[in-house]
Design an enzyme around this catalytic site. Structure first.
Site, PDB file in Angstrom:
ATOM      1  N   THR A 275       0.818  -1.221   0.000  1.00 16.30           N
ATOM      2  CA  THR A 275       0.000   0.000   0.000  1.00 16.30           C
ATOM      3  C   THR A 275       0.852   1.271   0.000  1.00 16.30           C
ATOM      4  O   THR A 275       1.914   1.313   0.616  1.00 16.30           O
ATOM      5  CB  THR A 275      -0.975   0.032   1.195  1.00 16.30           C
ATOM      6  OG1 THR A 275      -1.892  -1.038   1.042  1.00 16.30           O
ATOM      7  CG2 THR A 275      -1.764   1.315   1.289  1.00 16.30           C
TER       8      THR A 275
ATOM      9  N   ARG B  15     -12.319  -9.321  -2.690  1.00 12.75           N
ATOM     10  CA  ARG B  15     -11.988  -8.845  -1.334  1.00 12.75           C
ATOM     11  C   ARG B  15     -11.631  -7.354  -1.396  1.00 12.75           C
ATOM     12  O   ARG B  15     -10.856  -6.908  -2.227  1.00 12.75           O
ATOM     13  CB  ARG B  15     -10.812  -9.650  -0.780  1.00 12.75           C
ATOM     14  CG  ARG B  15     -10.347  -9.204   0.627  1.00 12.75           C
ATOM     15  CD  ARG B  15      -9.230  -8.189   0.575  1.00 12.75           C
ATOM     16  NE  ARG B  15      -8.716  -7.840   1.898  1.00 12.75           N
ATOM     17  CZ  ARG B  15      -7.845  -6.886   2.145  1.00 12.75           C
ATOM     18  NH1 ARG B  15      -7.368  -6.162   1.156  1.00 12.75           N
ATOM     19  NH2 ARG B  15      -7.445  -6.641   3.356  1.00 12.75           N
TER      20      ARG B  15
ATOM     21  N   GLY C 256     -10.288  -4.117   0.999  1.00  9.69           N
ATOM     22  CA  GLY C 256      -9.683  -3.781   2.285  1.00  9.69           C
ATOM     23  C   GLY C 256     -10.107  -2.405   2.773  1.00  9.69           C
ATOM     24  O   GLY C 256     -11.151  -1.876   2.377  1.00  9.69           O
ATOM     25  N   ASP C 257      -9.288  -1.832   3.622  1.00  8.06           N
ATOM     26  CA  ASP C 257      -9.597  -0.528   4.217  1.00  8.06           C
ATOM     27  C   ASP C 257      -9.235   0.639   3.295  1.00  8.06           C
ATOM     28  O   ASP C 257      -9.813   1.725   3.403  1.00  8.06           O
ATOM     29  CB  ASP C 257      -8.815  -0.350   5.526  1.00  8.06           C
ATOM     30  CG  ASP C 257      -7.312  -0.434   5.288  1.00  8.06           C
ATOM     31  OD1 ASP C 257      -6.864  -1.402   4.637  1.00  8.06           O
ATOM     32  OD2 ASP C 257      -6.582   0.470   5.729  1.00  8.06           O
TER      33      ASP C 257
ATOM     34  N   THR D  27      -1.945   2.239   6.432  1.00  9.87           N
ATOM     35  CA  THR D  27      -1.462   0.988   5.848  1.00  9.87           C
ATOM     36  C   THR D  27      -1.396  -0.056   6.940  1.00  9.87           C
ATOM     37  O   THR D  27      -0.985   0.227   8.063  1.00  9.87           O
ATOM     38  CB  THR D  27      -0.077   1.154   5.185  1.00  9.87           C
ATOM     39  OG1 THR D  27       0.344  -0.137   4.718  1.00  9.87           O
ATOM     40  CG2 THR D  27       0.971   1.720   6.127  1.00  9.87           C
TER      41      THR D  27
ATOM     42  N   GLY E 183      -5.907  -4.733   6.702  1.00  4.88           N
ATOM     43  CA  GLY E 183      -7.149  -4.043   6.382  1.00  4.88           C
ATOM     44  C   GLY E 183      -8.353  -4.485   7.186  1.00  4.88           C
ATOM     45  O   GLY E 183      -9.193  -3.661   7.561  1.00  4.88           O
TER      46      GLY E 183
END
Ligand code: ASP
Length: 316
Positions: A183, A211, A213-214, A234, A237
């Site tokens: 990230t 999928r 993530g954040d 980072t 997530g």
């Protein structure tokens, strides 16, 4: 003189001197410095925080050492599905993409989603179709091919394991804790006192397709509000999503009056640690304060300000 500052990151985790050759360490630092200079030049020329974070993140997306854009990892289907987001502290406007493929710079697509669609987040094929309508040229899969990341994927592709980028111990599963993260991100304060934040990632090797993530979620992987701060995260997530990390830092400042440093410390070094969420974040506020805070051994990071600070670092 009004303050300007730019902070960037290229991922956090178990990054130890023993894991990088001197040549590789130098390449990472050069990649970070180039992104820092690219974004900072915009701020120095009275450009906006928004343009600065986009330029810095696009530079990191073009560097295959980092898990974003060109360097994105492989999914369990051998594709590169990217997540990214962008937020402007002036008016809380934002743009985000999730699970997008074949886009060279997902962070630029976030800007176009923010400015040209009536939406905040587009995913997968819809995001790609929007990009085509905006005149983007799609990149072939070969553009994203990287032998090192392909080998990482080959090792685990027929298993249920998934792994975060740059790992020392190769396999990741629910049973086996992951230690390194990819990230990239940037946060900036411009000469007009405006804040902006941007984050971009390829996610995790062999991640289940779909999928998310954040990183593309405003308030979690990315947040900017001129009242408080700009944040890019980072880390793992799934934990960051549940901890609502970026907005939590902002809330601690807005509602409890904490300083930027203290708010970042509470969230990263206390709350996330108690949950088992490894990683970190970069943050700036309108007074020119900054925080590069992580609970892992290292974080690829850089900070440049007009008070003379110009540094890139990797280890604790
Ligand atoms: N936060 C990213 C994700 O979970 C990974 C990372 O930061 O390296 O997709």
């Amino acid at each position: 003189m009004s303050k300007i500052s730019l902070a960037i990151h290229g991922g956090a985790g178990t990054i130890l001197p023993s894991m990088l050759t001197p040549e590789l360490e130098l390449s990472y630092k050069q990649g970070l410095q180039e992104a820092l200079n690219t974004g900072y030049n915009i701020l120095e020329n009275k450009g906006s925080a928004l343009d600065a974070v986009i330029a810095a993140v696009a530079s990191l997306e073009d560097c295959e050492l980092f898990n974003a854009g060109k360097g994105s990892v492989f999914t369990n289907q051998g594709k590169h599905e990217m997540d990214a987001s962008l937020m402007n502290g002036i008016d809380l406007s934002g743009g985000a993409v999730a699970g997008v493929t074949n886009i060279k710079n997902p962070i630029q697509l976030c800007r176009d989603i923010m400015l040209q669609s009536n939406h905040v987040m587009l995913a997968g094929e819809g995001a790609k179709e929007f990009a085509l309508r905006c005149g983007y040229e799609l990149q072939p899969d070969a553009y994203f091919f990287n032998q090192y990341r392909y080998d990482q994927w080959q090792e685990i592709k027929d298993s249920a394991f998934y792994q975060l980028d740059h790992k020392e111990d190769k396999l990741h599963s629910k049973e086996k804790d992951d230690r390194k993260f990819g990230t990239v991100g940037a946060v900036a304060l411009d000469a007009n006192g405006n804040l902006a934040a941007a984050t971009s990632t390829g996610g995790m090797t062999n991640k289940r397709f779909g999928r998310i993530g954040d990183s593309p979620v405003l308030g979690i992987g990315t947040y900017a509000n001129n009242k408080t701060c700009a944040i890019s995260c980072t880390g793992h997530g799934e934990f960051f999503l549940r901890a609502v990390v970026a907005y939590d830092v902002s809330c601690l400042m807005e509602y409890k009056g904490l300083s930027l440093q203290d708010a970042c410390h509470v969230v990263v070094k206390d709350k996330l640690v108690k949950m088992g969420g490894e990683g970190g974040l970069i943050a700036v506020d309108t007074l020119g304060n900054y925080s590069l805070c992580f609970n892992s051994e290292g974080m690829y990071r850089g900070i440049r300000t007009n008070s003379g600070m110009n540094e890139v670092a990797i280890y604790e």
